[in-house]
Write a protein that holds these residues in place. Structure first.
Motif, PDB file in Angstrom:
ATOM      1  N   GLY A 203      -0.969  23.282  18.548  1.00 20.33           N
ATOM      2  CA  GLY A 203      -2.227  23.761  17.994  1.00 20.33           C
ATOM      3  C   GLY A 203      -2.132  24.110  16.513  1.00 20.33           C
ATOM      4  N   GLU A 204      -0.911  24.291  16.002  1.00 21.32           N
ATOM      5  CA  GLU A 204      -0.746  24.604  14.576  1.00 21.32           C
ATOM      6  C   GLU A 204      -0.834  23.345  13.738  1.00 21.32           C
ATOM      7  N   LYS A 205      -1.273  23.504  12.505  1.00 19.33           N
ATOM      8  CA  LYS A 205      -1.303  22.385  11.568  1.00 19.33           C
ATOM      9  C   LYS A 205      -0.087  22.487  10.656  1.00 19.33           C
ATOM     10  N   ILE A 206       0.569  21.324  10.465  1.00 17.42           N
ATOM     11  CA  ILE A 206       1.743  21.293   9.591  1.00 17.42           C
ATOM     12  C   ILE A 206       1.604  20.151   8.582  1.00 17.42           C
TER      13      ILE A 206
ATOM     14  N   ALA B  18       8.428  17.596  18.679  1.00 17.73           N
ATOM     15  CA  ALA B  18       6.992  17.874  18.773  1.00 17.73           C
ATOM     16  C   ALA B  18       6.237  16.561  18.585  1.00 17.73           C
ATOM     17  N   VAL B  19       4.992  16.534  19.074  1.00 19.66           N
ATOM     18  CA  VAL B  19       4.155  15.341  18.924  1.00 19.66           C
ATOM     19  C   VAL B  19       2.962  15.711  18.046  1.00 19.66           C
ATOM     20  N   LEU B  20       2.704  14.875  17.037  1.00 21.98           N
ATOM     21  CA  LEU B  20       1.592  15.101  16.114  1.00 21.98           C
ATOM     22  C   LEU B  20       0.302  14.516  16.674  1.00 21.98           C
ATOM     23  N   SER B  21      -0.827  14.891  16.097  1.00 23.43           N
ATOM     24  CA  SER B  21      -2.137  14.427  16.578  1.00 23.43           C
ATOM     25  C   SER B  21      -2.308  12.911  16.453  1.00 23.43           C
ATOM     26  N   ASN B  22      -1.495  12.246  15.626  1.00 23.50           N
ATOM     27  CA  ASN B  22      -1.576  10.785  15.511  1.00 23.50           C
ATOM     28  C   ASN B  22      -0.601  10.085  16.459  1.00 23.50           C
ATOM     29  N   GLY B  23       0.073  10.856  17.325  1.00 25.78           N
ATOM     30  CA  GLY B  23       0.977  10.277  18.316  1.00 25.78           C
ATOM     31  C   GLY B  23       2.416  10.129  17.853  1.00 25.78           C
ATOM     32  N   VAL B  24       2.706  10.444  16.608  1.00 27.59           N
ATOM     33  CA  VAL B  24       4.059  10.302  16.068  1.00 27.59           C
ATOM     34  C   VAL B  24       4.895  11.513  16.481  1.00 27.59           C
ATOM     35  N   LYS B  25       6.153  11.252  16.862  1.00 25.86           N
ATOM     36  CA  LYS B  25       7.069  12.334  17.232  1.00 25.86           C
ATOM     37  C   LYS B  25       7.832  12.776  15.992  1.00 25.86           C
ATOM     38  N   THR B  26       8.069  14.084  15.904  1.00 31.66           N
ATOM     39  CA  THR B  26       8.802  14.645  14.770  1.00 31.66           C
ATOM     40  C   THR B  26       9.610  15.847  15.252  1.00 31.66           C
ATOM     41  N   MET B  27      10.421  16.385  14.374  1.00 32.41           N
ATOM     42  CA  MET B  27      11.200  17.585  14.683  1.00 32.41           C
ATOM     43  C   MET B  27      10.648  18.735  13.835  1.00 32.41           C
ATOM     44  N   VAL B  28      10.411  19.889  14.492  1.00 32.20           N
ATOM     45  CA  VAL B  28       9.839  21.047  13.799  1.00 32.20           C
ATOM     46  C   VAL B  28      10.707  22.283  14.060  1.00 32.20           C
TER      47      VAL B  28
ATOM     48  N   LEU C  94       0.855  -1.195   0.000  1.00 31.06           N
ATOM     49  CA  LEU C  94       0.000   0.000   0.000  1.00 31.06           C
ATOM     50  C   LEU C  94       0.885   1.237   0.000  1.00 31.06           C
ATOM     51  N   GLU C  95       0.514   2.213  -0.797  1.00 36.10           N
ATOM     52  CA  GLU C  95       1.209   3.495  -0.825  1.00 36.10           C
ATOM     53  C   GLU C  95       0.260   4.564  -0.313  1.00 36.10           C
ATOM     54  N   LEU C  96       0.716   5.334   0.667  1.00 36.69           N
ATOM     55  CA  LEU C  96      -0.056   6.459   1.191  1.00 36.69           C
ATOM     56  C   LEU C  96       0.284   7.700   0.373  1.00 36.69           C
ATOM     57  N   PRO C  97      -0.534   8.759   0.485  1.00 31.24           N
ATOM     58  CA  PRO C  97      -0.129  10.025  -0.150  1.00 31.24           C
ATOM     59  C   PRO C  97       1.227  10.451   0.411  1.00 31.24           C
ATOM     60  N   GLN C  98       2.034  11.160  -0.380  1.00 28.59           N
ATOM     61  CA  GLN C  98       3.370  11.560   0.065  1.00 28.59           C
ATOM     62  C   GLN C  98       3.337  12.464   1.292  1.00 28.59           C
ATOM     63  N   HIS C  99       2.354  13.383   1.336  1.00 36.58           N
ATOM     64  CA  HIS C  99       2.264  14.345   2.438  1.00 36.58           C
ATOM     65  C   HIS C  99       0.873  14.304   3.072  1.00 36.58           C
ATOM     66  N   VAL C 100       0.834  14.507   4.393  1.00 39.60           N
ATOM     67  CA  VAL C 100      -0.439  14.645   5.102  1.00 39.60           C
ATOM     68  C   VAL C 100      -0.361  15.871   6.008  1.00 39.60           C
ATOM     69  N   THR C 101      -1.521  16.455   6.306  1.00 37.32           N
ATOM     70  CA  THR C 101      -1.594  17.612   7.201  1.00 37.32           C
ATOM     71  C   THR C 101      -2.084  17.134   8.560  1.00 37.32           C
ATOM     72  N   LEU C 102      -1.312  17.429   9.603  1.00 40.43           N
ATOM     73  CA  LEU C 102      -1.652  17.022  10.963  1.00 40.43           C
ATOM     74  C   LEU C 102      -1.449  18.187  11.918  1.00 40.43           C
ATOM     75  N   GLU C 103      -2.101  18.103  13.077  1.00 39.27           N
ATOM     76  CA  GLU C 103      -1.987  19.156  14.086  1.00 39.27           C
ATOM     77  C   GLU C 103      -0.907  18.787  15.093  1.00 39.27           C
ATOM     78  N   ILE C 104      -0.189  19.801  15.567  1.00 39.58           N
ATOM     79  CA  ILE C 104       0.809  19.624  16.628  1.00 39.58           C
ATOM     80  C   ILE C 104       0.052  19.637  17.950  1.00 39.58           C
ATOM     81  N   VAL C 105       0.166  18.574  18.749  1.00 34.45           N
ATOM     82  CA  VAL C 105      -0.523  18.552  20.044  1.00 34.45           C
ATOM     83  C   VAL C 105       0.415  18.916  21.191  1.00 34.45           C
ATOM     84  N   GLU C 106       1.711  18.792  20.932  1.00 28.82           N
ATOM     85  CA  GLU C 106       2.678  19.097  21.983  1.00 28.82           C
ATOM     86  C   GLU C 106       3.971  19.543  21.328  1.00 28.82           C
ATOM     87  N   ALA C 107       4.524  20.668  21.773  1.00 25.90           N
ATOM     88  CA  ALA C 107       5.798  21.155  21.232  1.00 25.90           C
ATOM     89  C   ALA C 107       6.594  21.784  22.363  1.00 25.90           C
TER      90      ALA C 107
END
Length: 188
Positions: free
Chosen positions: A170-173, A153-163, A124-137
């Motif tokens: 509260g921002e969407k990225i 930072a932590v995204l609304s799906n629980g995944v950690k990333t660097m911003v 399965l291939e997902l779209p290359q980019h998705v828009t998610l909200e930052i819940v914690e930074a």
């Protein structure tokens, strides 16, 4: 269909040791002495286990012919994902392990591209980019410049990333589904 090992590309499906594998990564290595070889990372379609293997550039592998088809993700049913064909409305069930670590990026009604062998989805291939909200930074550290460093930072799906430091909770990225890396602020 037989092909040379150096013709393999990520996303292709091969038959090796009596099992079907999806090629994830490929690297051609030319040591200082001796012939070049191909280092391949692949995932078993049935079990989801990963394996690294090496081939000489002259070796041949059995490439399976695949067909790509669009599906709409409906819902998760235990360890399986239920996909719907948007044309016929038929449902297809695939194991959730088929997405591996990209599973958190799957959202209801998302259009996904399935790679089929003999009508059976194997990747399965997902779209290359998705828009998610930052819940914690983390807060910005004084003296930090925007170009030099990123903060966790932590995204609304629980995944950690660097911003970048200017992004707040509260921002969407927009993030890449491949590796959860920051792309840009969501527009609008």
């Amino acid at each position: 269909m037989k092909q040379q090992a150096n013709q393999m590309r990520p996303g292709q499906v091969i038959e090796y040791e009596g099992r079907r594998w999806t090629v994830l990564k490929i690297q051609i290595i030319t040591p200082g002495k001796g012939g070049a070889f191909i280092q391949v990372e692949m995932r078993d379609i049935k079990t989801g286990t990963k394996k690294d293997d090496r081939w000489r550039t002259a070796d041949t592998v059995e490439r399976l012919m695949t067909e790509d088809k669009e599906f709409t993700y409906s819902y998760a049913d235990g360890e399986n994902l239920v996909l719907m064909d948007p044309e016929t409305f038929e449902q297809t069930v695939v194991p959730a392990a088929i997405l591996g670590d990209r599973l958190p990026f799957l959202a209801e009604n998302m259009t996904v591209s399935a790679r089929l062998i003999e009508g059976e989805p194997v990747a399965l291939e997902l779209p290359q980019h998705v828009t998610l909200e930052i819940v914690e930074a983390d807060p910005v550290v004084k003296g930090q410049t925007a170009s030099s460093s990123y903060k966790p930072a932590v995204l609304s799906n629980g995944v950690k990333t660097m911003v970048p430091p200017f992004i707040t909770a509260g921002e969407k990225i927009v993030v890449k589904t491949e590796d959860a890396s920051y792309v840009e602020r969501a527009k609008g």
